[in-house]
Design an enzyme around this catalytic site. Structure first.
Site, short mmCIF file in Angstrom:
data_model
loop_
_atom_site.label_atom_id
_atom_site.label_comp_id
_atom_site.label_asym_id
_atom_site.label_seq_id
_atom_site.Cartn_x
_atom_site.Cartn_y
_atom_site.Cartn_z
N GLU A 1 0.84 -1.21 0.00
CA GLU A 1 0.00 0.00 0.00
C GLU A 1 0.86 1.25 0.00
OE1 GLU A 1 -3.83 -0.19 2.62
OE2 GLU A 1 -2.08 -0.88 3.68
N GLY B 1 -10.19 -7.92 9.01
CA GLY B 1 -11.06 -9.08 8.94
C GLY B 1 -12.50 -8.64 9.17
N MET C 1 -5.32 -4.58 13.69
CA MET C 1 -4.31 -4.65 14.74
C MET C 1 -3.70 -3.29 15.13
SD MET C 1 -2.46 -8.20 13.55
CE MET C 1 -1.51 -8.36 15.05
N GLU C 2 -4.23 -2.19 14.63
CA GLU C 2 -3.58 -0.90 14.90
C GLU C 2 -4.52 0.27 15.19
OE1 GLU C 2 -3.10 -2.44 11.82
OE2 GLU C 2 -1.28 -3.53 12.31
N ASP D 1 -10.51 -10.75 4.68
CA ASP D 1 -10.86 -12.10 5.14
C ASP D 1 -12.02 -11.97 6.12
OD1 ASP D 1 -8.15 -11.15 6.73
OD2 ASP D 1 -9.68 -11.86 8.05
N1 ADE Z 1 -6.08 -7.70 9.32
C1 ADE Z 1 -6.62 -8.33 8.26
N2 ADE Z 1 -7.30 -9.42 8.63
C2 ADE Z 1 -7.17 -9.50 9.98
C3 ADE Z 1 -7.60 -10.42 10.93
N3 ADE Z 1 -8.32 -11.48 10.57
N4 ADE Z 1 -7.28 -10.19 12.23
C4 ADE Z 1 -6.54 -9.11 12.57
N5 ADE Z 1 -6.08 -8.22 11.71
C5 ADE Z 1 -6.39 -8.40 10.41
#
Ligand code: ADE
Length: 253
Positions: A13, A79, A193-194, A217
């Site tokens: 990215e 996700g 995660m951020e 996902d």
């Molecule tokens: N970033 C993309 N998919 C994720 C997931 N399943 N868990 C945490 N961070 C993500």
């Protein structure tokens, strides 16, 4: 002049963003490369966020303290948790919560101690602007991705969602864990995660923050499938097109 910080979660990215900045110069702080330049006539500092809450919070703090960033936008993947939030959709945060924060019984679960809150709000105006830019890009998804990529990843009529994004120091890749997150925080649309950590830093500094995440996902037992390829072929193109569209519109406002 306003200085816009763009934090990207993934190398691919960031590379896409840098390809759009003709004059970028690299400055190193705290072991990170910060790319200072212009995009669509705006002063921009682009940087890889790094992965996880602490790393992203450090990156955000440097952007605000050393580079004078006064608007911060985060792009990345997430996700999907909410029903109807599918791979290839985009989620624009209204608010963010650290799902792994738990200082109970001293403080309610998810509350960040001494802040009196679990949820950090995204800047409402920025969120509206980014959602509009995302709508425009997804309406023309075939243009940005090409028909073969759309078909390969089965991206049918991708949608933009707005709402709660969760952040925590875990890649959520089991149905049991995503089920537990949905139980604990039923409003949540997506998990990454951020974002909530960066939102907290921006809250501390009083700097407007927004986050846009492409769903890569469903945070379940299939969450690992083709992750890198999805980022390369779908999410990077979306991020580039969305931020570019947002900056173009902002220059006109
Ligand atoms: N970033 C993309 N998919 C994720 C997931 N399943 N868990 C945490 N961070 C993500």
């Amino acid at each position: 002049m306003a200085v816009i910080g763009i934090m990207s979660a993934m190398h691919e990215e960031l590379a896409a963003v840098l390809s759009a900045m003709p004059d970028e110069q690299r400055l190193q702080v705290a072991g990170r490369d910060f790319w200072v330049g212009h995009w669509q006539g705006h002063s921009v500092v682009a940087v890889l966020s790094r992965i996880g809450k602490v790393a992203a919070a450090t990156t955000a703090t440097v952007l605000l303290e050393r580079f004078g960033v006064d608007t911060l936008v985060f792009t990345g993947v997430a996700g999907g948790l909410g029903s109807g939030v599918r791979v290839g959709d985009v989620v624009v945060a209204d608010g963010l919560v650290q799902h792994d924060m738990d200082a109970s019984p001293l403080f309610p679960r998810h509350e960040v101690p001494l802040y009196g809150r679990a949820r950090f709000e995204a800047d409402a105006k920025l969120a509206v602007q980014l959602a509009q830019a995302s709508e425009q890009v997804l309406a023309d998804a075939a243009l940005h991705l090409g028909p073969s990529t759309l078909a390969e990843f089965q991206l049918n009529t991708p949608r933009v969602h707005r709402g709660l994004i969760l952040s925590g120091d875990r890649f959520v890749s089991t149905s049991a864990e995503s089920h537990a997150l949905r139980q604990a925080l039923p409003e949540a649309l997506a998990v990454e995660m951020e974002g909530a950590a960066v939102a907290q830093v921006c809250h501390d500094y009083g700097v407007p923050f927004a986050a846009v995440r492409t769903i890569s996902d469903r945070a379940d037992d299939t969450a690992h499938t083709d992750f890198q390829r999805f980022i390369r072929e779908v999410a990077s193109s979306y991020s580039l097109a969305i931020v570019s569209q947002w900056l173009r519109q902002r220059a006109l406002d």
